[in-house]
Design a protein around this motif. Structure first.
Motif, PDB file in Angstrom:
ATOM      1  N   SER C 139       1.193  -1.453  -0.196  1.00 56.27           N
ATOM      2  CA  SER C 139      -0.118  -0.355   0.216  1.00 56.27           C
ATOM      3  C   SER C 139       1.058   0.990   0.299  1.00 56.27           C
ATOM      4  O   SER C 139       0.748   2.616   0.222  1.00 56.27           O
ATOM      5  N   LEU C 140       2.067   1.071   0.019  1.00 58.94           N
ATOM      6  CA  LEU C 140       3.164   2.139   0.133  1.00 58.94           C
ATOM      7  C   LEU C 140       3.484   2.815  -1.229  1.00 58.94           C
ATOM      8  O   LEU C 140       3.347   3.783  -1.874  1.00 58.94           O
ATOM      9  N   TYR C 141       3.149   1.526  -2.596  1.00 62.18           N
ATOM     10  CA  TYR C 141       3.374   2.058  -3.631  1.00 62.18           C
ATOM     11  C   TYR C 141       2.359   2.709  -5.103  1.00 62.18           C
ATOM     12  O   TYR C 141       2.740   2.182  -5.732  1.00 62.18           O
ATOM     13  N   THR C 142       1.441   1.912  -4.189  1.00 62.51           N
ATOM     14  CA  THR C 142      -0.247   1.927  -4.670  1.00 62.51           C
ATOM     15  C   THR C 142      -1.319   2.710  -4.065  1.00 62.51           C
ATOM     16  O   THR C 142      -0.585   3.043  -2.622  1.00 62.51           O
ATOM     17  N   ALA C 143      -2.372   2.753  -4.584  1.00 56.67           N
ATOM     18  CA  ALA C 143      -3.789   3.267  -3.823  1.00 56.67           C
ATOM     19  C   ALA C 143      -4.086   2.600  -3.148  1.00 56.67           C
ATOM     20  O   ALA C 143      -4.791   1.920  -2.332  1.00 56.67           O
ATOM     21  N   GLY C 144      -3.504   1.022  -2.879  1.00 51.61           N
ATOM     22  CA  GLY C 144      -3.599   0.031  -1.825  1.00 51.61           C
ATOM     23  C   GLY C 144      -4.535  -0.795  -2.159  1.00 51.61           C
ATOM     24  O   GLY C 144      -5.109  -1.000  -3.506  1.00 51.61           O
ATOM     25  N   ARG C 145      -5.002  -2.451  -0.947  1.00 50.25           N
ATOM     26  CA  ARG C 145      -5.717  -3.201  -2.570  1.00 50.25           C
ATOM     27  C   ARG C 145      -6.894  -2.990  -2.632  1.00 50.25           C
ATOM     28  O   ARG C 145      -7.747  -1.944  -2.248  1.00 50.25           O
ATOM     29  N   ARG C 146      -7.335  -3.630  -4.419  1.00 51.41           N
ATOM     30  CA  ARG C 146      -8.987  -3.519  -4.605  1.00 51.41           C
ATOM     31  C   ARG C 146      -9.631  -3.757  -3.632  1.00 51.41           C
ATOM     32  O   ARG C 146      -9.306  -4.497  -3.262  1.00 51.41           O
ATOM     33  N   GLY C 147     -11.241  -3.242  -3.410  1.00 50.36           N
ATOM     34  CA  GLY C 147     -12.143  -3.738  -2.810  1.00 50.36           C
ATOM     35  C   GLY C 147     -12.891  -4.690  -3.954  1.00 50.36           C
ATOM     36  O   GLY C 147     -12.994  -4.272  -4.905  1.00 50.36           O
TER      37      GLY C 147
END
Ligand code: ADP
Ligand code: ADP
Ligand code: MG
Ligand code: MG
Ligand code: MG
Ligand code: MG
Lengths: 212, 354, 354, 212
Positions: C139-147
């Motif tokens: 979640s550091l290099y992305t918008a975090g896990r998707r729902g």
């Protein structure tokens, strides 16, 4: 000259080989005017027949045909399964107790066979079905008999007749089976069942007469 | 061809194993191939079957209030008589066995053989032909109307009757009535790919549909131009409601005499006083959102013309592998049929009130 | 592109009209766009929403025992705050409103704005982020896990709790727990076609899959070779169970202070003692028969490794238009969750015990 | 020299025209690394803005921006909706009560706007977002101010900066928004939001300075 039981066994084995080889071709014919499974069905059924007959090689020709019919009945499925199944079950009568058959017998066998198919499937000439091949074939055999041809000549004529019978289905409009739903759109395609019947007939000729 | 399978030869077996793993109340027998369950009460056994590739039909409708068993054939290939024979032996509880047979040469012939075999074994057996596909216009020059998605409605309704304890004769009469009051029509936007064939059964341009298509990848009655869902659904609506009476001879098993009798029977007319059970059925490759659009057009058209939709079902119930497209089924219903429709059902693919 | 639609601009509206026509108990408001129903009892209002194209998510899960309302955006585009704002006003019965928000920048931002607006109007409001897609590693290099598909399980379970009369705080706590116990992973065999874009979002060869794909036609985490369903499902299984702990900061609405607080929270570990609720979810263009094959492989793998499947669901529940492929969701469940799962539910897409 | 309110209105109308024209291009950029809707979103949003502003032409620039922001917020959806919405709502402050703005105001407006976007979306430089354009643009405007350039010169420099800012996103790996899920596969594609921002910036230049 007669057809020996060993040749009948060779014939059924040869049918199995041919349907393995022509599986995709027959399936493609069925894709054009049906549901794309006829080659698969014939291949599955005759694979089983090939297995099965190794266990009954000692029996008479009638039993071999009956077993072939029962095996097709319980492994092919679709329209062609019960029809080819019935064909061989009915054909068996004229082979009962025999270790070899002559031209007369063969004529009877095929004619009983196709009568069985008609009893089940109600096809009429020109309906674009496998029967259109078998009728032409039986007619040719009758003619050979009447003209006093020998078995070899009769089988060659029978092979040619089967080709004509199959080719004649191209111009027919299907009135039975799945292809009938297409109406006029079924015209212009060779019937898959007629084609598999032709292959079986030619296989018998080739086994007995030798490859043309 | 890219499919979620291992081996072309194993797909029917493996998908049935998947279903049995997911629903342990369903029992799966592989040789010969059939699926069945143990109903809560002693009742007429209802048995369906046909080619595979129409999932959830047939095995997905096994359970309380619907089917007792089903015999799946290979993909798009009707099953063989030994399957029906053994499955019927397994599920018969002494109240008799009723076969639901879709009107295809292959299904009819194979089921007929099974009926004859079972009769020989003193099983009380009946057989119902389903032929709801109004895309097929005549029965003189064809194998007659095909059996398609009305199968689902018929199996649900007769399933409820059997669960209520109705007799084999009652179930047969009910099934015949439902069949004569049901009409279906299908359209394909894109063909399916039969796994063993490896490529699409036909190819359509971006502005074409197969109109009056069956559920086996065979081409339809004609190829039509496709503009939008409204126009297409209106065309389907006309085919369904403007459909002339259809008479044909159906074979029935005479249990007394032990022989087939031919019965001339005619479809029921539609009217504006009845309620209709409507099934907007996806053919396998069409998403929910598009089916909802189809339902909207159909419901609006029914409203505008005075047809009264009493119940509806939208989704994939009688499919043709990954075919893109839909079919619409209308079943003319009265109070009795609606009550049987509403009755509890508990199957993998249809479940309510339990 | 060939789709069962009239007009690219009207498809969301028309599909919702179709749903409302089919299910008169659902009410549809077009401007701003939302769907809702009147629960039998006074309860916490549960409100979902997000882009359209995931049908039956979201509106298909409105009904007793599940959602109170949903705000569908345009295709693959999160809805706007005015939709949530007005829908929440409509469904609030005084027990408060809980938003279910899938973790996408767009959904999060739009729902946050709605929360702030509703707070200003003294509505008791809470907001739950769903982020179950383990394909996203950090979640550091992305918008975090998707729902993704865990949304369905979460909405069912919290829906049962709300119907039982649990409070907003209880529902929030339950939802957070379910989210931390759920993992999903998706695979695409073929891209979907966004109607307004008119062509497939990506193109795959016959031996390729997008591995770790989302539900918006975006490419996956990597492109992998596809051989057979067994191999593929085993790869997905590993992604699901061999998944390291995942900690991230999720924003929560502090109703007292009227501000967002950041909460560091970590996913739960999987173990062999629990039962799992498993969802084998079709992405829209994959037929039932193939999903059954997927379930078979997954169930066999679970058996072989000691994971205990307590409940299962197989079908199209959280789709991406006509995308071919599937996702698998595992939710670690205890007695409480299983009971809530089994509780009666009556929605267009999920129905049992009523 | 200042930018008149009429030019601001022209600018917003021009944005609407550009997004109608570039709808498919922006959507294609978003298909490559996102979900293929950015052009559709911007087009839908600015169509509404175009409608809306005809009703508030008499108001001051601040009100026009605030209305633009609110309209985008309730019509664009997705990530870009609340972000562009916030951009204009925040930008409004420095335009409050004004019928025209100078270089100082413009600098403040854009800088407030992007601060608002960061407050909501938490983007950092190099994350491959629309912010990477706005920061470059604000920097260029600051520089023009410091160097005492006139408005015309500043706007030309601003346009060039926006192009640079957008192009720079090609080599970046996305760390925010939907493209971040692609990891390294996001490299090599120009960010759709950065591109739409660049289009808006260049549209302002073209409206005030005249087509280059
Ligand atoms: N009523 C019938 N009488 C004779 N032959 C038939 C009849 N119906 C179908 N056939 C034959 O069966 C063939 C199709 O067999 P197959 O494809 O294996 O079965 P299905 O049509 O069930 O898929 C047709 O090409 C035709 O020759
Ligand atoms: N956290 C963020 N901060 C700034 N800009 C962002 C952020 N997330 C996404 N964006 C911008 O939004 C653009 C995508 O917008 P759009 O496609 O309309 O929304 P969505 O991604 O929800 O489909 C990206 O190209 C990027 O420039
Ligand atoms: Mg066939
Ligand atoms: Mg077949
Ligand atoms: Mg989007
Ligand atoms: Mg986007």
């Amino acid at each position: 000259m007669t057809i020996e039981k060993s040749q009948i066994l060779n014939w059924l084995n040869s049918c199995a080989d041919i349907f393995a080889k022509e599986r995709d071709y027959l399936t493609q014919l069925d894709a054009d005017i049906g549901d794309a499974d006829h080659g698969i069905n014939m291949n599955r059924g005759f694979e089983r027949v090939k297995d099965k007959i190794t266990t009954i090689e000692d029996q008479d020709i009638g039993t071999i045909f009956k077993t072939t019919g029962m095996t097709l009945l319980s492994s092919v499925g679709g329209a062609s399964g019960p029809l080819y199944g019935t064909f061989f079950i009915r054909a068996a009568a004229a082979g009962n107790g025999k270790q070899s058959i002559d031209l007369n017998d063969l004529c009877q066998i095929f004619s009983d066979g196709v009568d069985g198919v008609v009893a089940r499937g109600k096809a009429q000439p020109g309906d674009k079905t496998m029967c259109d091949v078998w009728w032409t074939v039986v007619e040719a055999l009758e003619k050979s008999k009447d003209e006093g041809q020998d078995l070899q000549q009769a089988l060659v004529a029978m092979g040619e007749a089967s080709e004509k019978g199959a080719a004649a289905t191209i111009e027919m409009q299907a009135k039975k089976g799945r292809a009938s739903y297409l109406g006029e759109r079924s015209i212009g395609h060779q019937d898959p069942g007629a084609t598999s019947s032709m292959m079986m007939v030619k296989a018998l000729r080739d086994v007995v007469v030798g490859q043309a | 061809m890219k499919k979620l399978i291992n081996n072309v030869d194993d797909i029917v077996k493996e998908q049935l194993e998947g279903m049995a793993l997911a629903h342990p109340e369903l029992k799966f027998n592989d040789e010969p191939r059939y699926v069945w369950h143990e109903p809560k009460q002693k009742q007429v056994a209802l048995l369906s079957g046909g080619g595979s590739g129409h999932e959830p039909l047939h095995a997905g409708f096994i359970g309380d209030g619907m089917l007792t068993g089903a015999c799946p054939g290979e993909v798009f290939t009707s099953p063989t008589p030994d399957q029906m024979y053994e499955c019927a032996q397994k599920v018969d509880a002494g109240e008799g066995v009723l076969f639901f047979v879709k009107n295809y040469t292959g299904d009819v012939l194979n089921f007929e053989t099974a009926v004859e075999l079972l009769h020989g074994d003193d099983v009380k057996v009946g057989s119902i032909i389903i032929d709801d596909d109004v895309a097929v216009k005549d029965s003189l020059y064809t194998a007659g109307r095909r059996g398609v998605a009305a199968t689902v409605l018929l199996e649900k309704i007769v399933g409820a009757a059997a669960a209520q304890g109705q007799s084999l004769e009652q179930c047969e009469a009910l099934a015949r009535r439902v069949n004569n009051q049901a009409r279906s029509f299908g359209v394909a936007l894109q063909a399916c790919t039969v796994p063993a064939a490896g490529k699409p059964s036909f190819v359509l341009a971006d502005n074409e549909v197969e109109f009056g298509v069956g559920i086996h990848g065979e081409p339809g009655i004609e190829r039509r131009e496709f503009t939008d869902v409204k126009t297409l659904v209106e065309q389907v609506f006309s085919e369904l409601v403007d459909c002339p009476d259809y008479s044909r001879t159906l074979r029935e098993w005479d249990r007394e005499k032990g022989e087939w009798t031919e019965l001339e029977t005619t479809t029921e007319r539609f009217d504006l006083d009845s309620e209709y059970i409507v099934l907007v059925n996806g053919l396998g490759g069409t998403p929910q959102c598009e089916l909802l659009g189809v339902y909207r057009e159909f419901a609006l058209k029914c409203k505008a013309t005075g047809y009264n939709i009493g119940r509806q079902l939208i989704g994939d119930y009688c499919t043709a592998l990954n075919m893109e497209g839909f079919s619409i089924t209308m079943l003319k219903a009265d109070k009795e049929l609606l009550e049987l429709w509403d009755a509890a059902v508990n199957t993998p693919a249809l479940r309510w009130k339990c």
